[in-house]
Design an enzyme around this catalytic site. Structure first.
Site, PDB file in Angstrom:
ATOM      1  N   LYS A 168      80.461 147.037  69.269  1.00  0.00           N
ATOM      2  CA  LYS A 168      81.417 147.539  68.283  1.00  0.00           C
ATOM      3  C   LYS A 168      81.062 147.000  66.909  1.00  0.00           C
ATOM      4  O   LYS A 168      80.831 145.802  66.732  1.00  0.00           O
ATOM      5  CB  LYS A 168      82.845 147.107  68.633  1.00  0.00           C
ATOM      6  CG  LYS A 168      83.893 147.602  67.624  1.00  0.00           C
ATOM      7  CD  LYS A 168      85.307 147.221  68.047  1.00  0.00           C
ATOM      8  CE  LYS A 168      85.690 145.829  67.654  1.00  0.00           C
ATOM      9  NZ  LYS A 168      85.959 145.681  66.194  1.00  0.00           N
TER      10      LYS A 168
ATOM     11  N   ASP B 254      84.342 151.021  64.487  1.00  0.00           N
ATOM     12  CA  ASP B 254      85.779 150.747  64.465  1.00  0.00           C
ATOM     13  C   ASP B 254      86.256 150.616  63.020  1.00  0.00           C
ATOM     14  O   ASP B 254      86.417 149.512  62.500  1.00  0.00           O
ATOM     15  CB  ASP B 254      86.058 149.464  65.248  1.00  0.00           C
ATOM     16  CG  ASP B 254      87.539 149.160  65.374  1.00  0.00           C
ATOM     17  OD1 ASP B 254      88.349 150.095  65.247  1.00  0.00           O
ATOM     18  OD2 ASP B 254      87.887 147.987  65.611  1.00  0.00           O
TER      19      ASP B 254
ATOM     20  N   LYS C 180      89.048 152.540  61.887  1.00  0.00           N
ATOM     21  CA  LYS C 180      90.492 152.847  61.847  1.00  0.00           C
ATOM     22  C   LYS C 180      90.826 153.719  60.625  1.00  0.00           C
ATOM     23  O   LYS C 180      91.696 153.403  59.821  1.00  0.00           O
ATOM     24  CB  LYS C 180      91.317 151.564  61.833  1.00  0.00           C
ATOM     25  CG  LYS C 180      91.088 150.690  63.061  1.00  0.00           C
ATOM     26  CD  LYS C 180      91.922 149.428  62.986  1.00  0.00           C
ATOM     27  CE  LYS C 180      91.700 148.548  64.207  1.00  0.00           C
ATOM     28  NZ  LYS C 180      90.326 147.950  64.226  1.00  0.00           N
TER      29      LYS C 180
ATOM     30  N   HIS D 199      92.286 156.329  58.087  1.00  0.00           N
ATOM     31  CA  HIS D 199      93.603 156.934  57.858  1.00  0.00           C
ATOM     32  C   HIS D 199      93.696 157.279  56.384  1.00  0.00           C
ATOM     33  O   HIS D 199      93.742 156.394  55.532  1.00  0.00           O
ATOM     34  CB  HIS D 199      94.723 155.992  58.262  1.00  0.00           C
ATOM     35  CG  HIS D 199      96.088 156.586  58.144  1.00  0.00           C
ATOM     36  ND1 HIS D 199      96.397 157.825  58.676  1.00  0.00           N
ATOM     37  CD2 HIS D 199      97.220 156.128  57.569  1.00  0.00           C
ATOM     38  CE1 HIS D 199      97.672 158.100  58.427  1.00  0.00           C
ATOM     39  NE2 HIS D 199      98.193 157.083  57.757  1.00  0.00           N
ATOM     40  N   ASP D 200      93.705 158.577  56.085  1.00  0.00           N
ATOM     41  CA  ASP D 200      93.725 159.049  54.696  1.00  0.00           C
ATOM     42  C   ASP D 200      94.156 160.506  54.740  1.00  0.00           C
ATOM     43  O   ASP D 200      94.548 161.015  55.792  1.00  0.00           O
ATOM     44  CB  ASP D 200      92.333 158.881  54.073  1.00  0.00           C
ATOM     45  CG  ASP D 200      92.380 158.650  52.566  1.00  0.00           C
ATOM     46  OD1 ASP D 200      93.093 159.421  51.879  1.00  0.00           O
ATOM     47  OD2 ASP D 200      91.718 157.713  52.085  1.00  0.00           O
TER      48      ASP D 200
ATOM     49  N   GLY E 269      93.732 164.452  55.048  1.00  0.00           N
ATOM     50  CA  GLY E 269      92.924 165.124  56.054  1.00  0.00           C
ATOM     51  C   GLY E 269      91.495 165.381  55.642  1.00  0.00           C
ATOM     52  O   GLY E 269      90.559 165.147  56.425  1.00  0.00           O
ATOM     53  N   ALA E 270      91.279 165.877  54.430  1.00  0.00           N
ATOM     54  CA  ALA E 270      89.920 166.218  54.002  1.00  0.00           C
ATOM     55  C   ALA E 270      89.015 164.995  53.991  1.00  0.00           C
ATOM     56  O   ALA E 270      87.844 165.056  54.382  1.00  0.00           O
ATOM     57  CB  ALA E 270      89.957 166.853  52.616  1.00  0.00           C
TER      58      ALA E 270
ATOM     59  N   THR F  47      96.956 145.315  68.504  1.00  0.00           N
ATOM     60  CA  THR F  47      97.284 144.314  69.516  1.00  0.00           C
ATOM     61  C   THR F  47      97.835 143.017  68.924  1.00  0.00           C
ATOM     62  O   THR F  47      98.293 142.146  69.658  1.00  0.00           O
ATOM     63  CB  THR F  47      96.057 143.996  70.385  1.00  0.00           C
ATOM     64  OG1 THR F  47      94.954 143.660  69.538  1.00  0.00           O
ATOM     65  CG2 THR F  47      95.694 145.191  71.247  1.00  0.00           C
TER      66      THR F  47
ATOM     67  N   ARG G 246      91.018 138.739  77.047  1.00  0.00           N
ATOM     68  CA  ARG G 246      90.579 137.356  76.995  1.00  0.00           C
ATOM     69  C   ARG G 246      90.309 136.848  78.409  1.00  0.00           C
ATOM     70  O   ARG G 246      91.174 137.002  79.284  1.00  0.00           O
ATOM     71  CB  ARG G 246      91.668 136.471  76.350  1.00  0.00           C
ATOM     72  CG  ARG G 246      91.920 136.768  74.869  1.00  0.00           C
ATOM     73  CD  ARG G 246      90.760 136.262  74.040  1.00  0.00           C
ATOM     74  NE  ARG G 246      90.991 136.401  72.604  1.00  0.00           N
ATOM     75  CZ  ARG G 246      90.673 137.472  71.885  1.00  0.00           C
ATOM     76  NH1 ARG G 246      90.134 138.521  72.503  1.00  0.00           N
ATOM     77  NH2 ARG G 246      90.877 137.516  70.593  1.00  0.00           N
TER      78      ARG G 246
ATOM     79  N   ARG H  72      85.472 137.324  70.097  1.00  0.00           N
ATOM     80  CA  ARG H  72      85.360 135.870  69.950  1.00  0.00           C
ATOM     81  C   ARG H  72      85.040 135.107  71.232  1.00  0.00           C
ATOM     82  O   ARG H  72      84.257 134.146  71.179  1.00  0.00           O
ATOM     83  CB  ARG H  72      86.654 135.329  69.313  1.00  0.00           C
ATOM     84  CG  ARG H  72      86.689 135.538  67.805  1.00  0.00           C
ATOM     85  CD  ARG H  72      88.068 135.309  67.226  1.00  0.00           C
ATOM     86  NE  ARG H  72      88.964 136.429  67.521  1.00  0.00           N
ATOM     87  CZ  ARG H  72      90.180 136.564  66.987  1.00  0.00           C
ATOM     88  NH1 ARG H  72      90.639 135.647  66.160  1.00  0.00           N
ATOM     89  NH2 ARG H  72      90.926 137.611  67.280  1.00  0.00           N
TER      90      ARG H  72
END
Length: 230
Positions: free
Chosen positions: A33, A60, A62, A64-65, A67-68, A115, A176, A206
């Site tokens: 990742k 990764d 994430k 978010h904005d 649509g275009a 999480t 974990r 980690r």
């Protein structure tokens, strides 16, 4: 293959350290990742590099904005050859990412609830739903948007798997090994618990990166996965 179901989070500050860690882990890990820290340190160049080396890569970011913007950003990631890309699981964002995938093999994963959040954190953000109910809503919206899967904590796996069957991939951070420090995670499980509850993939950072012997730590988790999924 069980060995492909461990995704190691290369949460490192630069490309050189990421390459060194991948070399240390060698054939113990086949899926990586690349998150925000490494991506902003030049790590997106590793997507093509790792892919050529036979590894799979999860980007990764994430997203978010509007649509275009999400659609065009997704199309750019698709050109790099990544396997997974995360976007926040809001309906417009999911739909835009799905358009950006086009005919590529890139699979979009919707982030349900981080999480590191619990019910009180959602309330502080203005949400009227608790974690369980918000994850259930996001799962329904992800199915409607036609994306590949979800990011969710181990605590929501059982209910989500029962709701969606095999229609969505369930990818689980917050994993974990027994006895490992929790860090900033609040909703966690061991690798064996995550797969018993219905995970398709787990993401571990980690506990491997900070281990005295990262390769040995990765192999121990791979052995636990093999036992849990046999």
């Amino acid at each position: 293959m069980p060995s492909n179901r461990l995704i190691v989070a290369l949460d490192l500050p630069d490309v050189a350290q990421a390459r060194d860690m991948a070399a240390t882990l060698g054939d113990a890990v086949s899926f990586y990742k690349i998150g925000m820290e490494l991506a902003y340190g030049g790590g997106l160049a590793l997507v093509e590099e790792f892919s050529r080396a036979g590894k799979q890569v999860f980007v990764d970011l994430k997203l978010h904005d509007i649509g275009a913007t999400v659609e065009k950003a997704t199309a750019q990631i698709a050109r790099l050859g990544a396997r997974f890309l995360t976007v926040h699981a809001f309906p417009q964002t999911l739909a835009a990412a799905r358009r950006g995938v086009g005919d590529s093999p890139l699979q979009v994963l919707g982030v349900t609830v981080m999480t590191s959040y619990d019910d009180s954190d959602l309330a502080a953000c203005g949400y009227r739903l608790n974690v369980r109910d918000l994850v259930a809503l996001r799962a329904k919206q992800a199915q409607e948007a036609g994306i590949a899967g979800l990011i969710l904590s181990p605590e929501e796996l059982v209910a989500t798997r029962e709701a969606v069957g095999r229609a969505l991939l369930l990818v689980t951070p917050g994993v974990r090994p027994a006895g490992a420090a929790l860090g900033d995670q609040k909703r966690v499980a061991t690798p064996a618990q995550a797969f018993a509850r219905g995970a398709d993939y787990i993401v571990v950072g980690r506990p491997i990166l900070a281990a005295p012997e990262p390769r040995a730590a990765a192999l121990a988790i791979q052995a636990e996965i093999a036992t849990a999924t046999s």
